[in-house]
Scaffold this motif. Sequence first.
Motif, PDB file in Angstrom:
ATOM      1  N   GLN A  57       3.593   6.475   3.324  1.00  0.00           N
ATOM      2  CA  GLN A  57       3.443   5.276   1.977  1.00  0.00           C
ATOM      3  C   GLN A  57       4.414   4.564   1.537  1.00  0.00           C
ATOM      4  N   ALA A  58       5.084   3.945   1.046  1.00  0.00           N
ATOM      5  CA  ALA A  58       5.932   2.829   1.190  1.00  0.00           C
ATOM      6  C   ALA A  58       7.200   2.994   0.683  1.00  0.00           C
ATOM      7  N   GLU A  59       7.138   4.345  -0.085  1.00  0.00           N
ATOM      8  CA  GLU A  59       8.185   4.862  -0.059  1.00  0.00           C
ATOM      9  C   GLU A  59       8.677   5.938   0.850  1.00  0.00           C
ATOM     10  N   LEU A 204      -0.888   2.551 -10.999  1.00  0.00           N
ATOM     11  CA  LEU A 204      -1.831   1.704 -10.491  1.00  0.00           C
ATOM     12  C   LEU A 204      -2.988   2.107 -10.444  1.00  0.00           C
ATOM     13  N   ALA A 205      -3.066   3.398  -9.885  1.00  0.00           N
ATOM     14  CA  ALA A 205      -4.103   4.163 -10.013  1.00  0.00           C
ATOM     15  C   ALA A 205      -4.769   4.328 -11.832  1.00  0.00           C
ATOM     16  N   LEU A 265       5.441  -4.235   9.586  1.00  0.00           N
ATOM     17  CA  LEU A 265       5.572  -3.578  10.942  1.00  0.00           C
ATOM     18  C   LEU A 265       5.484  -2.137  10.432  1.00  0.00           C
ATOM     19  N   GLY A 266       5.646  -1.074   9.673  1.00  0.00           N
ATOM     20  CA  GLY A 266       6.156  -0.162   8.913  1.00  0.00           C
ATOM     21  C   GLY A 266       5.158   0.194   8.517  1.00  0.00           C
ATOM     22  N   ASN A 267       4.317  -0.697   7.930  1.00  0.00           N
ATOM     23  CA  ASN A 267       3.119  -0.396   7.089  1.00  0.00           C
ATOM     24  C   ASN A 267       2.217  -0.007   8.240  1.00  0.00           C
ATOM     25  N   GLU A 268       2.016  -0.827   9.521  1.00  0.00           N
ATOM     26  CA  GLU A 268       1.072  -0.784  10.534  1.00  0.00           C
ATOM     27  C   GLU A 268       1.146   1.219  10.359  1.00  0.00           C
ATOM     28  N   ASP A 279      -4.053  -1.579   1.601  1.00  0.00           N
ATOM     29  CA  ASP A 279      -3.073  -2.452   1.659  1.00  0.00           C
ATOM     30  C   ASP A 279      -2.284  -2.724   0.427  1.00  0.00           C
ATOM     31  N   GLU A 280      -3.169  -2.408  -0.723  1.00  0.00           N
ATOM     32  CA  GLU A 280      -3.466  -2.394  -2.062  1.00  0.00           C
ATOM     33  C   GLU A 280      -2.118  -1.987  -2.257  1.00  0.00           C
ATOM     34  N   GLN A 281      -2.488  -0.326  -2.557  1.00  0.00           N
ATOM     35  CA  GLN A 281      -1.299   0.778  -2.771  1.00  0.00           C
ATOM     36  C   GLN A 281       0.756   0.025  -1.932  1.00  0.00           C
TER      37      GLN A 281
END
Length: 350
Positions: A57-59, A204-205, A265-268, A279-281
């Motif tokens: 996850q983004a964290e 968000l959820a 780059l990291g998100n991919e 992508d939204e999260q």
Amino acid sequence: MARFNRRRFIQYGSLAAGTGLLAACGNTAETTTDTPAEPSAAGELQKVTFGTNWYAQAEHGGFYQAIAADIYREYGLDVTIQMGGPQVNGTQLLMGGAVDFFMGYAADAIKAVEEGIPKVTVAAIFQKDPQILIAHPDQGIKDLVDLKGKPIFISKAANVTYWPFLAAKYGFTDDMKRNYNFNPGPFLADKNSAQQGYLSSEPLAIAKEGGFEPMVFLLADYGYTAYATTIETRQEIVDGDPDLVQRFVDASIKGWYSYFEDPSLGNELIKQDNPEMTDEQLAYSLEKMQEYGIAISGDSEAKGIGAMTDERWKTFFEDMSTAGIFSADTDYTQAYTLEFVNKGADFYQN
């Protein structure tokens, strides 16, 4: 592990199953950092495995970014991320040798000292623990203290982390607790209730499922001083290969600065490891981490991401000792070292 007896080795050496793997990939980039260690004369990189505390996850973005942007490679490291999950015990993985570094948290680090487990925290990526309590709007709840007496859905882990703090400082009582099974349904059905969550996820959820913007109370802004998303390793690695620890910490921190600048780059790689991540999260999580200063605030503004101080550890230990989580005579200073952090924000962004 001379100080680690056989019984504890067996206890913490059993490996948890069901984790994902993502190895560092891509071509070796030219060295652009201050003094990164070079690969060996044969061009070999030192292999390192880093375990995370949950699904990608983004964290976790800075660590994935350090792989994707070849930052680890610039520091002579071939890093594999071993993804966590609900059945993964990080201490087992770390002490059993399945991972070299693990994503921990402050309370567990001090508890390990009390249990004689030789692991040590070498950096704290998050200055603020993203733990939150969430409430319904239009219920007269304006502040955290307004939740006193209301039913609150919490996990079992809360009983040894933030709940004793809330009980000691805000008078929360055990009869308020309800079992949280990571399903917002019971909270949504009871407007008088609250539930735990992660700043960058549950709001968000709930907004999408419940159709309303919940009230959000970040515990870090109410005196809960725990470091989060820490980097911890075995004491034997700190003693036997401090250069490895320094390179991993420096490269990881630089990965976080890179991620906050451009996370693409990291998100991919995050989505490769966790195909359910959207992508939204990812965008929402990054926005909230930056808005609330989860990684960059307080000491880290000057000292750099990953910063830790003796004063902050002492405050957290004393608060939690008062709440009954730690014994007052515990040598909490064994839980961490400042040797590898606090080089300054400019150093890590160069």
